[in-house]
Design a protein around this motif. Structure first.
Motif, mmCIF file in Angstrom:
data_model
loop_
_atom_site.group_PDB
_atom_site.id
_atom_site.type_symbol
_atom_site.label_atom_id
_atom_site.label_comp_id
_atom_site.label_asym_id
_atom_site.label_seq_id
_atom_site.Cartn_x
_atom_site.Cartn_y
_atom_site.Cartn_z
ATOM 1 N N LEU A 191 47.040 -3.148 17.242
ATOM 2 C CA LEU A 191 48.273 -3.247 18.181
ATOM 3 C C LEU A 191 48.108 -3.424 19.631
ATOM 4 O O LEU A 191 49.134 -3.558 20.416
ATOM 5 C CB LEU A 191 48.799 -1.772 18.324
ATOM 6 N N TYR A 192 46.871 -4.076 19.902
ATOM 7 C CA TYR A 192 46.669 -4.254 21.447
ATOM 8 C C TYR A 192 46.954 -5.764 21.644
ATOM 9 O O TYR A 192 47.016 -6.723 20.565
ATOM 10 C CB TYR A 192 44.948 -4.042 21.858
ATOM 11 N N GLY A 193 47.002 -5.940 22.838
ATOM 12 C CA GLY A 193 47.275 -7.196 23.472
ATOM 13 C C GLY A 193 45.706 -7.954 23.702
ATOM 14 O O GLY A 193 44.914 -7.226 23.359
ATOM 15 N N GLU A 194 45.851 -9.037 24.529
ATOM 16 C CA GLU A 194 44.145 -9.700 24.680
ATOM 17 C C GLU A 194 43.768 -9.294 25.951
ATOM 18 O O GLU A 194 42.429 -9.465 26.238
ATOM 19 C CB GLU A 194 44.609 -11.196 24.607
ATOM 20 N N GLU A 238 34.448 -9.121 26.491
ATOM 21 C CA GLU A 238 33.650 -9.548 27.753
ATOM 22 C C GLU A 238 32.845 -8.630 28.353
ATOM 23 O O GLU A 238 31.889 -8.809 29.038
ATOM 24 C CB GLU A 238 34.801 -10.164 28.723
ATOM 25 N N ALA A 239 33.033 -7.384 28.247
ATOM 26 C CA ALA A 239 32.156 -6.375 28.937
ATOM 27 C C ALA A 239 30.719 -6.003 28.342
ATOM 28 O O ALA A 239 30.573 -6.393 27.122
ATOM 29 C CB ALA A 239 32.826 -5.249 29.023
ATOM 30 N N ARG A 240 29.935 -5.335 28.993
ATOM 31 C CA ARG A 240 28.804 -4.711 28.392
ATOM 32 C C ARG A 240 29.321 -3.196 28.102
ATOM 33 O O ARG A 240 29.699 -2.305 28.998
ATOM 34 C CB ARG A 240 27.721 -4.570 29.366
ATOM 35 N N ALA A 266 38.056 -13.070 40.696
ATOM 36 C CA ALA A 266 37.548 -12.525 39.264
ATOM 37 C C ALA A 266 35.900 -12.177 39.307
ATOM 38 O O ALA A 266 35.480 -11.386 38.744
ATOM 39 C CB ALA A 266 37.645 -13.700 38.168
ATOM 40 N N GLY A 267 35.352 -12.969 40.319
ATOM 41 C CA GLY A 267 33.871 -12.542 40.269
ATOM 42 C C GLY A 267 33.348 -11.514 41.135
ATOM 43 O O GLY A 267 32.462 -11.320 41.510
ATOM 44 N N ASN A 268 34.423 -11.046 42.094
ATOM 45 C CA ASN A 268 34.189 -10.150 42.983
ATOM 46 C C ASN A 268 34.435 -8.672 42.590
ATOM 47 O O ASN A 268 34.487 -7.866 43.707
ATOM 48 C CB ASN A 268 34.939 -10.595 44.335
ATOM 49 N N VAL A 269 34.881 -8.595 41.564
ATOM 50 C CA VAL A 269 35.267 -7.032 41.326
ATOM 51 C C VAL A 269 34.551 -6.580 40.168
ATOM 52 O O VAL A 269 34.218 -7.425 39.088
ATOM 53 C CB VAL A 269 36.789 -7.125 40.759
ATOM 54 N N LEU A 270 34.005 -5.399 40.307
ATOM 55 C CA LEU A 270 33.062 -4.817 39.254
ATOM 56 C C LEU A 270 34.011 -3.404 38.633
ATOM 57 O O LEU A 270 34.444 -2.579 39.514
ATOM 58 C CB LEU A 270 31.903 -4.166 39.754
ATOM 59 N N PHE A 271 34.404 -3.512 37.591
ATOM 60 C CA PHE A 271 35.034 -2.334 36.879
ATOM 61 C C PHE A 271 34.153 -1.547 36.008
ATOM 62 O O PHE A 271 33.171 -2.395 35.106
ATOM 63 C CB PHE A 271 36.335 -3.005 35.755
ATOM 64 N N VAL A 272 34.146 -0.301 36.287
ATOM 65 C CA VAL A 272 33.445 0.593 35.059
ATOM 66 C C VAL A 272 34.605 1.517 34.420
ATOM 67 O O VAL A 272 35.400 2.176 35.215
ATOM 68 C CB VAL A 272 32.437 1.375 35.835
ATOM 69 N N VAL A 273 34.622 1.536 33.192
ATOM 70 C CA VAL A 273 35.844 2.384 32.464
ATOM 71 C C VAL A 273 35.138 3.364 31.617
ATOM 72 O O VAL A 273 33.836 3.008 30.795
ATOM 73 C CB VAL A 273 36.277 1.391 31.728
ATOM 74 N N THR A 274 35.579 4.273 31.538
ATOM 75 C CA THR A 274 35.044 5.597 30.745
ATOM 76 C C THR A 274 35.836 6.508 30.483
ATOM 77 O O THR A 274 37.034 6.624 31.073
ATOM 78 C CB THR A 274 33.492 5.927 31.057
ATOM 79 N N LEU A 319 32.493 -4.457 33.565
ATOM 80 C CA LEU A 319 32.846 -5.811 33.473
ATOM 81 C C LEU A 319 33.023 -6.057 34.809
ATOM 82 O O LEU A 319 33.340 -5.559 35.784
ATOM 83 C CB LEU A 319 34.391 -5.515 32.862
ATOM 84 N N GLY A 320 32.477 -7.470 34.944
ATOM 85 C CA GLY A 320 32.613 -8.157 36.287
ATOM 86 C C GLY A 320 31.304 -8.346 36.769
ATOM 87 O O GLY A 320 30.110 -8.064 36.124
ATOM 88 N N CYS A 321 31.138 -9.315 37.685
ATOM 89 C CA CYS A 321 30.039 -9.434 38.801
ATOM 90 C C CYS A 321 28.601 -10.106 37.457
ATOM 91 O O CYS A 321 27.568 -9.762 37.903
ATOM 92 C CB CYS A 321 29.563 -8.206 39.419
ATOM 93 N N ASN A 322 29.270 -10.923 36.856
ATOM 94 C CA ASN A 322 28.285 -11.762 35.705
ATOM 95 C C ASN A 322 27.531 -10.613 35.029
ATOM 96 O O ASN A 322 26.324 -11.189 34.719
ATOM 97 C CB ASN A 322 27.437 -12.735 36.634
ATOM 98 N N ILE A 323 27.860 -9.520 34.741
ATOM 99 C CA ILE A 323 27.237 -8.811 33.802
ATOM 100 C C ILE A 323 27.390 -9.150 32.422
ATOM 101 O O ILE A 323 28.445 -9.542 31.894
ATOM 102 C CB ILE A 323 27.654 -7.307 33.831
ATOM 103 N N PRO A 324 26.087 -9.187 31.659
ATOM 104 C CA PRO A 324 26.281 -10.248 30.366
ATOM 105 C C PRO A 324 26.955 -9.369 29.368
ATOM 106 O O PRO A 324 26.724 -8.093 29.474
ATOM 107 C CB PRO A 324 24.585 -10.198 30.226
ATOM 108 N N THR A 325 27.605 -9.790 28.591
ATOM 109 C CA THR A 325 28.402 -9.275 27.531
ATOM 110 C C THR A 325 27.272 -8.692 26.287
ATOM 111 O O THR A 325 26.350 -9.505 25.955
ATOM 112 C CB THR A 325 29.328 -10.298 26.797
ATOM 113 N N GLU A 326 27.448 -7.690 25.940
ATOM 114 C CA GLU A 326 26.537 -6.953 25.218
ATOM 115 C C GLU A 326 26.927 -5.493 24.488
ATOM 116 O O GLU A 326 27.656 -4.917 25.300
ATOM 117 C CB GLU A 326 25.261 -6.745 25.526
ATOM 118 N N VAL A 327 26.725 -5.272 23.272
ATOM 119 C CA VAL A 327 26.997 -4.037 22.694
ATOM 120 C C VAL A 327 26.016 -3.122 22.712
ATOM 121 O O VAL A 327 25.041 -3.622 21.960
ATOM 122 C CB VAL A 327 27.840 -3.967 21.346
#
Length: 529
Positions: A53-56, A65-67, A328-336, A486-494
């Motif tokens: 049901l989600y968007g992109e 895109e996030a770690r 885009a490269g200047n914001v660091l998001f942390v979501v939990t 997400l952001g600040c060139n953090i590599p994508t990984e699960v």
């Protein structure tokens, strides 16, 4: 000096300086804006279940895109929104930071205390007086303010007062939440004057004037025809309006509140200098993803689905808008997540599942009768709260009793009661042998505000507190939730290795090149840079 040696020395020096210069040029820049997003009651199973049901731009972007740490958890037992907020930003558990929950018992007054109440600091647009005085340690926001000599901007925005104040810490520029009675965004004088941009929001876009025209229905037909839950089959699409004396409380426990949080947060971003210079700023956001108006899941399954779909949209809109402003490269998001879920109520007896009722009031009365039989007349159990009993230390001292003996006898007596899984005394938690289970309970305990005796009720049993008219069905099921960077060139990984949320604060401190909070002993997460 030998000319050849001199030449070699100069060549070596030039090489070292060149290498240092190259390293300095490739050293990652600090983020201009750190955005902490705490989602109340976010669950991994629901996050995954509603993905069609989600968007992109919301959850799918985080997954893409996030770690992502798939198995995040809090380092203490029974977190709630208040204790989770304090742990996330202080980097330590209630044993150190002092926030054991939204409320606890004040030993001196024998009255419950709300975690951010403080009569010394009056509210703006609210009668509630608030401050983080019970938060006994520094937070990542405090350390950012210290490191930048106050130049960093820091705001916290949440539907709820506890999350707003505890996320802001001691040194932020403002904490804002929605007034339960008026729907206005409000704050506390603890953080200084109420800013003009916040005043303007309530003048031109007040929720109180819009709420009568708000109607909550499924966001689209797909939501109305999708069903993840097996109980009860398909439900009819819902329709909710907000009216009556509880309208703002119901609104704050609905999917609609997250759009309102976005409105205010983006108004803040547009009318302040957040992220507009080389000094790192902080924005704390709290969203809601629990059941509608704290109902049971069986009462509102379609609403919960729509909550995640709307949250996905609002999360994406917030991230896009902030990146557009700051870069885009200047914001660091942390979501939990806050790591808990609203209690469900079920009659387990008709399915022959072991169950029963454990009354805290009766347990306290019986324990007091037992102690009188052993030690003579007196009110040995002074008060009770949650699943905790508080002993009368003054009486024990007057009778010259050994506290260790009294606690031991109390523990043995309570263990014989039906529905009791285990009993933990204050001395057992602070002086006893270490085990992983005891450590989690100890981390959620605080000597200044927790009881002398903590009763662990058996899973499936109902904990009843008649005086407060409270009934809680005990469950110890694992509730998984994710942690995203997400952001600040953090590599994508699960990352499937379990991590604890107290690691977030030192990780953010490392990105911002500041000290971790002063009671944080957890190491930063690795592999992000």
């Amino acid at each position: 000096m030998n000319p050849i040696r001199n030449t070699r020395f100069l060549a070596s020096l030039v090489a070292v300086l060149a290498l240092a210069s190259a390293e300095a040029q490739t050293s990652p820049a600090v983020p201009r804006l750190v955005v902490g997003i705490l989602i109340d009651q976010l669950r991994s199973d629901y996050l995954e279940a509603f993905s069609p049901l989600y968007g992109e731009r919301g959850f799918k972007r985080l997954l893409r895109e996030a770690r992502m740490y798939t198995q995040a958890e809090y380092p203490f037992s029974h977190p709630d929104r208040a204790s989770a907020s304090a742990c996330l930003y202080s980097g330590t558990s209630p044993y150190n930071n002092g926030i054991v929950g939204a409320m606890w018992m004040n030993r001196s007054t024998l009255r419950p205390v709300y975690c951010v109440d403080d009569e010394a600091w009056k509210g703006f647009l609210t009668t509630e007086s608030s401050s983080p005085r019970f938060l006994g340690v520094s937070t990542i926001v405090d350390e950012l303010k210290v490191a930048t000599e106050g130049r960093a901007l820091a705001y916290s925005i949440a539907p709820f007062r506890d999350a707003a104040v505890l996320s802001a810490g001691h040194a932020a520029d403002g904490a804002f939440w929605i007034n339960d009675l008026t729907g206005q965004w409000c704050g506390t004088s603890y953080y200084g004057d109420y800013p003009q941009w916040a005043v303007a929001y309530d003048q031109y876009m007040p929720l109180g004037k819009r709420i009568s025209s708000l109607t909550w229905t499924p966001m689209n037909d797909l939501v109305g025809n999708f069903n993840y839950f097996i109980s009860g089959g398909m439900k009819q699409p819902f329709k909710h309006s907000f009216s009556g004396p509880r309208k703002f409380r119901a609104f704050k426990a609905s999917a609609c509140v997250n759009e309102e949080v976005n409105r205010f947060a983006l108004h803040c971003a547009q009318h302040t200098a957040l992220g507009m210079d080389g000094v790192t700023d902080f924005l704390g956001i709290t969203y809601y993803s629990g059941n509608y108006d704290h109902q049971t899941l069986s009462d509102s399954p379609m609403e919960l689905q729509d909550t995640y779909v709307r949250l996905d949209r609002d999360l994406g809109a917030l991230m896009d808008a902030l990146e557009k402003k700051v870069g885009a490269g200047n914001v660091l998001f942390v979501v939990t997540s806050t790591g808990y879920a609203d209690q469900e109520t079920s009659d387990l007896s008709k399915y022959r599942i072991p169950t029963g009722t454990f009354s805290l009031d009766k347990a306290a009365a019986l324990l007091n009768m037992y102690l009188m039989a052993v030690y003579g007349q007196g009110q040995y159990v002074e008060t009770k709260y949650g699943a905790q009993l508080y002993l009368n230390h003054k009486l024990i001292e007057e009778k010259q009793l050994n506290l260790t003996e009294v606690l031991g006898r109390s523990q043995d007596f309570l263990m014989q009661m039906s529905g009791v899984k285990d009993v933990y005394t204050s001395q057992r938690l602070t002086l006893g042998a270490w085990t992983p289970g005891i450590n989690r309970i100890r981390n959620g305990y605080n000597p200044k505000c927790s009881g002398d005796i903590l009763i662990e009720v058996a899973p499936g049993w109902n904990l009843v507190h008649e005086e407060l008219n409270e009934k809680t069905l005990i469950r110890e099921s694992y509730m998984g939730f994710p942690l995203f960077f997400l952001g600040c060139n953090i590599p994508t990984e699960v990352v499937k290795t379990p991590v604890t949320v107290d690691c977030v604060a030192p990780t953010l401190a490392q990105f911002m090149r500041i000290r971790a909070p002063n009671a944080c002993s957890a190491a930063p997460l690795t592999g992000l840079r």
